[in-house]
Design a protein around this motif. Sequence first.
Motif, PDB file in Angstrom:
ATOM      1  N   TYR A  78     -18.967 -10.872  72.030  1.00 43.51           N
ATOM      2  CA  TYR A  78     -20.370 -10.883  70.933  1.00 43.51           C
ATOM      3  C   TYR A  78     -21.248 -10.213  71.820  1.00 43.51           C
ATOM      4  N   GLY A  79     -21.348 -11.303  72.970  1.00 47.33           N
ATOM      5  CA  GLY A  79     -23.116 -10.768  73.462  1.00 47.33           C
ATOM      6  C   GLY A  79     -22.929  -9.323  74.573  1.00 47.33           C
ATOM      7  N   GLU A  80     -21.512  -9.581  75.191  1.00 41.98           N
ATOM      8  CA  GLU A  80     -20.905  -7.946  75.196  1.00 41.98           C
ATOM      9  C   GLU A  80     -21.159  -6.962  74.909  1.00 41.98           C
ATOM     10  N   CYS A  81     -20.147  -6.408  73.650  1.00 40.06           N
ATOM     11  CA  CYS A  81     -20.654  -5.829  72.816  1.00 40.06           C
ATOM     12  C   CYS A  81     -21.838  -5.444  72.939  1.00 40.06           C
ATOM     13  N   MET A  82     -22.420  -6.792  72.006  1.00 42.12           N
ATOM     14  CA  MET A  82     -23.616  -5.723  71.753  1.00 42.12           C
ATOM     15  C   MET A  82     -25.019  -4.805  73.205  1.00 42.12           C
TER      16      MET A  82
ATOM     17  N   GLY B 201     -26.261  -0.977  73.384  1.00 40.67           N
ATOM     18  CA  GLY B 201     -27.590  -0.955  74.097  1.00 40.67           C
ATOM     19  C   GLY B 201     -28.898  -2.183  73.096  1.00 40.67           C
ATOM     20  N   TYR B 202     -27.922  -3.717  72.874  1.00 36.21           N
ATOM     21  CA  TYR B 202     -28.439  -4.489  72.795  1.00 36.21           C
ATOM     22  C   TYR B 202     -29.000  -5.368  73.664  1.00 36.21           C
ATOM     23  N   ALA B 203     -29.522  -6.271  73.950  1.00 33.11           N
ATOM     24  CA  ALA B 203     -29.980  -7.136  74.918  1.00 33.11           C
ATOM     25  C   ALA B 203     -30.740  -8.308  74.790  1.00 33.11           C
TER      26      ALA B 203
ATOM     27  N   ALA C 186     -27.549 -11.682  73.687  1.00 31.99           N
ATOM     28  CA  ALA C 186     -26.239 -13.233  74.174  1.00 31.99           C
ATOM     29  C   ALA C 186     -25.790 -13.559  73.080  1.00 31.99           C
ATOM     30  N   THR C 187     -26.693 -13.867  72.483  1.00 28.84           N
ATOM     31  CA  THR C 187     -26.102 -15.201  71.114  1.00 28.84           C
ATOM     32  C   THR C 187     -26.348 -14.494  69.671  1.00 28.84           C
ATOM     33  N   LEU C 188     -26.088 -14.739  68.123  1.00 29.74           N
ATOM     34  CA  LEU C 188     -26.605 -14.933  67.750  1.00 29.74           C
ATOM     35  C   LEU C 188     -27.701 -14.909  67.330  1.00 29.74           C
ATOM     36  N   ALA C 189     -28.490 -16.596  68.539  1.00 30.59           N
ATOM     37  CA  ALA C 189     -29.939 -16.738  67.540  1.00 30.59           C
ATOM     38  C   ALA C 189     -30.201 -15.361  68.371  1.00 30.59           C
ATOM     39  N   GLU C 190     -29.868 -15.253  69.440  1.00 26.78           N
ATOM     40  CA  GLU C 190     -31.356 -14.175  70.155  1.00 26.78           C
ATOM     41  C   GLU C 190     -31.119 -12.491  69.346  1.00 26.78           C
ATOM     42  N   THR C 191     -30.180 -12.105  68.901  1.00 23.71           N
ATOM     43  CA  THR C 191     -29.529 -11.219  67.565  1.00 23.71           C
ATOM     44  C   THR C 191     -31.432 -11.320  66.323  1.00 23.71           C
ATOM     45  N   ALA C 192     -30.612 -12.393  65.798  1.00 28.23           N
ATOM     46  CA  ALA C 192     -31.527 -12.386  65.196  1.00 28.23           C
ATOM     47  C   ALA C 192     -33.196 -12.680  65.589  1.00 28.23           C
ATOM     48  N   ALA C 193     -32.985 -12.912  66.457  1.00 25.76           N
ATOM     49  CA  ALA C 193     -34.937 -12.977  66.463  1.00 25.76           C
ATOM     50  C   ALA C 193     -35.309 -11.346  67.519  1.00 25.76           C
ATOM     51  N   LEU C 194     -33.997 -10.952  67.598  1.00 20.65           N
ATOM     52  CA  LEU C 194     -34.352  -9.802  68.123  1.00 20.65           C
ATOM     53  C   LEU C 194     -34.830  -9.063  66.922  1.00 20.65           C
ATOM     54  N   VAL C 195     -33.928  -9.051  65.919  1.00 15.71           N
ATOM     55  CA  VAL C 195     -34.170  -8.643  63.824  1.00 15.71           C
ATOM     56  C   VAL C 195     -35.697  -8.268  63.798  1.00 15.71           C
ATOM     57  N   LEU C 196     -35.883 -10.173  63.814  1.00 17.05           N
ATOM     58  CA  LEU C 196     -37.100  -9.863  63.219  1.00 17.05           C
ATOM     59  C   LEU C 196     -38.822  -9.795  64.173  1.00 17.05           C
TER      60      LEU C 196
ATOM     61  N   THR D 169     -28.102   0.848  61.808  1.00 18.65           N
ATOM     62  CA  THR D 169     -27.616   0.429  62.892  1.00 18.65           C
ATOM     63  C   THR D 169     -27.442  -0.505  63.377  1.00 18.65           C
ATOM     64  N   MET D 170     -28.225  -1.151  63.720  1.00 20.48           N
ATOM     65  CA  MET D 170     -28.205  -2.494  64.537  1.00 20.48           C
ATOM     66  C   MET D 170     -27.373  -3.350  63.614  1.00 20.48           C
ATOM     67  N   ALA D 171     -27.471  -3.322  62.551  1.00 21.86           N
ATOM     68  CA  ALA D 171     -26.516  -4.358  61.669  1.00 21.86           C
ATOM     69  C   ALA D 171     -24.796  -3.542  61.633  1.00 21.86           C
ATOM     70  N   VAL D 172     -25.148  -2.764  61.627  1.00 22.14           N
ATOM     71  CA  VAL D 172     -23.424  -2.327  61.499  1.00 22.14           C
ATOM     72  C   VAL D 172     -22.622  -2.578  63.273  1.00 22.14           C
ATOM     73  N   THR D 173     -23.591  -2.418  64.020  1.00 19.41           N
ATOM     74  CA  THR D 173     -23.404  -2.702  66.189  1.00 19.41           C
ATOM     75  C   THR D 173     -23.020  -3.885  65.535  1.00 19.41           C
ATOM     76  N   ASP D 174     -24.024  -4.919  64.825  1.00 16.73           N
ATOM     77  CA  ASP D 174     -23.799  -6.869  64.536  1.00 16.73           C
ATOM     78  C   ASP D 174     -22.694  -7.399  64.693  1.00 16.73           C
TER      79      ASP D 174
END
Length: 135
Positions: free
Chosen positions: A37-41, A45-47, A49-59, A78-83
């Motif tokens: 998942y982290g490699e895909c994100m 273009g999204y730095a 590595a984890t779901l928690a980091e994705t949630a933090a970035l969204v906030l 775009t970010m939601a679709v990528t996630d």
Amino acid sequence: DLETYLELSYISSEAREPVANVDLSAIPEVSEALKAYGECMTSNGYAVATLAETAALVLEEFAGTRTANEGPSAQESTMAVTDFRCQQEAQLKETFDGVYFEEAGRWIVENEDSILRWAELQAEAIDRAKGVIEG
């Protein structure tokens, strides 16, 4: 009676413990799925590595950027679709479900006697309640 209520409540609460307390990072399948998942994100273009980091970035990126009735921006969409695609590609749901059901199944086997006792107590309570209602 109070003793039966407390026993039923304890068993119900105890049933959530083994699954809630599983260290997911210690399970190889989960680690591999999260890594994918982290490699895909990251490759999209999204730095993170984890779901928690994705949630933090969204906030960080999108919290408070629109009104309640306003749709998401193109960047947010775009970010939601990528996630979503990365979660699918990494098979996160299937992996998490597998771990959940494995741990829950293990708990059921280990606690079969308590579960049967719980079912018995519940049936007795229902019979007593019917007796009270029906007079």
